[in-house]
Write an enzyme that holds these catalytic residues in place. Structure first.
Site, PDB file in Angstrom:
ATOM      1  N   GLU A 116      12.723 -31.524  24.560  1.00  0.00           N
ATOM      2  CA  GLU A 116      12.591 -31.895  23.145  1.00  0.00           C
ATOM      3  C   GLU A 116      13.861 -31.532  22.375  1.00  0.00           C
ATOM      4  O   GLU A 116      14.338 -32.290  21.535  1.00  0.00           O
ATOM      5  CB  GLU A 116      11.361 -31.216  22.540  1.00  0.00           C
ATOM      6  CG  GLU A 116      10.077 -31.723  23.189  1.00  0.00           C
ATOM      7  CD  GLU A 116       8.837 -31.063  22.621  1.00  0.00           C
ATOM      8  OE1 GLU A 116       8.590 -29.895  22.992  1.00  0.00           O
ATOM      9  OE2 GLU A 116       8.146 -31.687  21.805  1.00  0.00           O
ATOM     10  N   GLU A 122       3.715 -30.564  29.631  1.00  0.00           N
ATOM     11  CA  GLU A 122       2.736 -29.818  28.826  1.00  0.00           C
ATOM     12  C   GLU A 122       1.294 -30.050  29.245  1.00  0.00           C
ATOM     13  O   GLU A 122       0.469 -29.143  29.159  1.00  0.00           O
ATOM     14  CB  GLU A 122       2.894 -30.174  27.342  1.00  0.00           C
ATOM     15  CG  GLU A 122       4.093 -29.552  26.661  1.00  0.00           C
ATOM     16  CD  GLU A 122       5.391 -30.320  26.874  1.00  0.00           C
ATOM     17  OE1 GLU A 122       5.401 -31.272  27.685  1.00  0.00           O
ATOM     18  OE2 GLU A 122       6.396 -29.972  26.242  1.00  0.00           O
TER      19      GLU A 122
END
Ligand code: NAI
Length: 705
Positions: A111, A131
């Protein structure tokens, strides 16, 4: 600048470096360091471009999961540590920011990388958003930037699948702009210079070319939901991830980020995230064994005795980790079969493009095969995998004792025999240990490391180090019947058989267990492992059955009928030729009904709830005894065994995390009811009674507490 982040000048390029071992996790300290660094370089007239790189073995490999765990436990900010301002500062930097990625850029790391204007990568780098494996979704704008860079379909694949992609694939999808052969930092600085002076650097948030219209992606989202339902049964995070991606398509960037944040908060508050984060830490904790030396020697040469199913798989795993193997078998034919199996194991990887033909040749050359025990005198680790027969194993160990070097670790892969009895055949019981691999041994991650009464701490350390080198999960267990995994499995299997005697069907029991989340039903597992094997194990311990205590009745009959499972095409189910799909078999159901009638067992409707409760609670009760006896050190070790070796659903955290989530007192209350209804096999474990009385749970349990 800070302990973990510093900025230097490389000519006219500012180089920001993160150094936060071991994996440069994006901790609060790193985020603060980056804030300061970007503030400094943005207005610094000496540089025209910025490179962000990391020291050590990888670019940022994720958020600091300890910080996420704190949030999941209700401490800390609801959405996790907030880095949105940092990402905006990176993206709004007036100079081109180039991310230089090596190693594994995962989660929060990716990210961060996507907030940069460009990304370059080392050829062997990989990157992903894993995730979902922790029951959560990207929480730092990843769900909004990823589809803008790679397109919706590739983003769905990455977020729902949770698997990283390799640099070459990332280049194809647009996640990476250039692959740098040679020194990465030099290549990144060079790239940054090329991009400087091209006007305002492109911000990912402004890119909409790959998003197209929401309608265009309806099919992709439908396929994503189907994939999530099929591959991540009962898990909620993949659906949250899809919602976040839909927001990327339907909402402006900032609104999409707010939506992502809402979804992250919901994920982090979920039982599934807590359970999966527990599983992650339990596995890490299992690898830390108190009281063993840290400087265990590495294995240089291994020997595997017995080239059957297990021996061939173990040898494959060893050479995959770069350890040469002397493979031995008493029978030349069996030895040859073993070598062929090993070759097939590698060939399969070559066929799938996971290994080069040259690497296969190299690895096959690391297996030296011969009959007898000749030449194992130079092995510093011997793993015995001959037939499951105490007399035979003792002979092998007595012979090994005469030829293996004094420092060698002598391991047995027995699944049911007493390690101390095997060790007694040698004059060095302190060197003997169990290494209980699971089948297929080159695939299954779990290894139970069985510590005997005399096993030396150094030997445990060497074994543990070896298992890590094989990239497997090692859990230290005590030398009790069935060790931990199979010891719990036995009553589970037995209870499942009682349930069918009382009125359920094998297919019904398996369906309820799969619905609960188990990867396979217990009867399908029995058919896969072989009913002959289950029967033989049962025979070994039949003399221990207490008089008058109920025993299952059908297994013996299946054995006598040659219904040995997949290998004979019939077992609890039937199988078509060449197909492993279990097919419900009315013949077995009739056999069960007739057996029950003969034994005077009343047949009734058995609900799915009862199936799950009886199968799970009997295991939990056994696990409580294992803990109390000290055959496992931590509740998390038992959870790790079931998560990595027995197909227990990760989102339930393992059998003991599950017990805590139901409530130990509720589990105990049901066990008492089952005890009253079904007798002695349900005698509550004293530890459970103590927990319930003291208001404790398994998560509190560590030996000695
Ligand atoms: P297997 O029957 O496939 O292989 C055993 C091999 O040992 C045969 O090739 C045989 O020729 C060889 N052998 C017999 N006596 C020997 C001797 N004196 N010296 C050298 N080789 C000899 O058996 P499998 O399934 O590989 O099991 C081996 C061990 O692993 C057993 O102790 C078993 O309980 C254990 N185990 C098996 C698992 C499974 O799923 N099959 C799982 C975990 C453990």
């Amino acid at each position: 600048m800070s302990d973990v982040v510093r900025a230097d000048l490389e000519g006219d390029v500012a180089v920001i470096n993160i150094d936060n071992p071991p994996v440069n996790a994006l901790s609060t300290a790193v985020a603060d360091g980056l804030r300061a660094a970007f503030a400094a370089v943005s207005g610094d007239g000496r540089s025209r471009a910025v490179v962000l790189a990391c020291a050590g073995r990888t670019f940022v490999a994720g958020a600091d999961i300890r910080e996420l765990e704190a949030v999941a436990e209700g401490r800390g900010p609801a959405g996790g540590p907030d880095v949105h301002d940092l990402l905006t500062a990176v993206e709004d930097c007036p100079k081109p920011v180039v991310m230089a990625m090596h190693g594994t850029t995962l989660g929060g790391g990716l990210e961060l990388a996507m907030a940069g204007h460009y990304r370059v990568a080392a050829p062997d780098a990989s990157m992903g958003q894993p995730e979902v494996n922790l029951g959560i979704i990207p929480g730092a704008e990843g769900s909004q930037r990823l589809p803008r860079l790679v397109g919706v379909e590739a983003a769905i694949e990455m977020l729902v699948g949770g698997r990283p992609v390799r640099a070459a694939q990332a280049l194809e999808t647009g996640l990476v702009d250039r692959i740098v052969e040679g020194p990465l930092l030099d290549g990144a600085v060079q790239f940054a210079r090329e991009m400087a002076g091209r006007g305002a650097p492109p911000r990912t948030r402004d890119r909409n070319d790959k998003l197209a219209s929401p309608d265009a992606h309806a099919g992709a989202f439908r396929a994503g939901r189907e994939m999530a339902a099929a591959t991540r049964k009962n898990e909620t995070a993949p659906f949250f991830a899809l919602e976040a991606l839909e927001a990327a398509v339907t909402l402006p960037f900032d609104a999409g980020c707010r939506r992502e944040k809402d979804l992250v908060v919901r994920c982090l508050a979920s039982d599934q995230a807590r359970a999966m984060i527990h599983g992650f830490f339990a596995e890490r904790a299992a690898a830390k064994i108190p009281g063993i030396p840290e400087d265990a020697p590495d294995v240089g040469q291994a020997a595997v005795i017995g080239a059957g199913t297990m021996g061939a798989g173990i040898a494959t795993a060893l050479v995959n980790a770069g350890i040469p193997v002397r493979l031995r078998d008493a029978s030349p034919e069996a030895l040859e079969r073993g070598v062929v199996t090993i070759r097939k194991n590698f060939q399969r990887r070559v066929d799938r493009g996971r290994m080069t033909a040259a690497a296969m040749t190299e690895r096959l050359a690391m297996v030296e095969a011969a009959t007898g025990l000749v030449g194992v005198g130079d092995a510093d680790l011997v793993i015995e995998a001959v037939f499951e027969d105490m007399g035979l194993k003792k002979n092998v160990f007595a012979e090994l004792d005469g030829i293996a070097p004094a420092e060698a670790v002598l391991a047995t892969n027995t699944s049911t025999l007493d390690i101390d009895a095997i060790a007694s055949a040698t004059r060095r019981p302190e060197s003997v240990i169990g290494l209980h691999f699971f089948s297929p041994a080159h695939v299954m991650r779990l290894v139970e490391i069985v510590r005997g009464e005399s096993t030396d701490a150094r030997v445990v350390a060497t074994a543990s180090r070896l298992v890590k080198r094989l990239r497997k999960v090692g859990v230290v267990v005590g030398n009790c019947r069935g060790f931990v995994g199979n010891r719990m499995m036995l009553p589970y299997m037995r209870e499942a058989q009682f349930l069918v005697e009382e009125g359920a069907t094998p297919a019904g029991v398996d369906a309820a267990l799969r619905e609960f989340g188990m990867a396979m039903g217990i009867f399908a597992v029995d058919d896969m492992g072989g009913i002959d094997l289950a029967w033989r194990v049962r025979q070994q311990y039949r003399h221990l059955d207490a008089p008058g205590v109920r025993a299952p009745l059908v297994l013996d009959k299946l054995y006598a009928m040659n219904r040995w499972g997949q290998k004979t095409g019939r077992g609890w189910y039937r199988y078509e030729d060449g197909d492993r799909t279990p097919i419900r078999d009315p013949e077995v159901e009739a056999l069960v009904a007739a057996t029950a009638a003969e034994a005077g067992i009343a047949r009734r409707d058995v609900t799915d709830t009862e199936i799950v409760e009886r199968c799970m609670y009997i295991m939990i009760n056994e696990a409580a005894r294992i803990l109390e006896e000290g055959h496992a050190a931590r509740a998390g070790d038992i959870d790790t065994i079931y998560l990595s070796g027995y197909g227990f659903p990760r989102y339930r955290g393992g059998p003991l995390w599950y017990a805590d989530s139901v409530g130990v007192d509720r589990v105990l209350a049901r066990i008492r009811e089952f005890h009253a209804a079904h007798g002695a096999l349900w005698t509550p474990a004293p530890l459970l009674e103590r927990f319930a009385a003291e208001g404790k749970n398994f998560a509190d349990f560590h030996r000695g507490r």
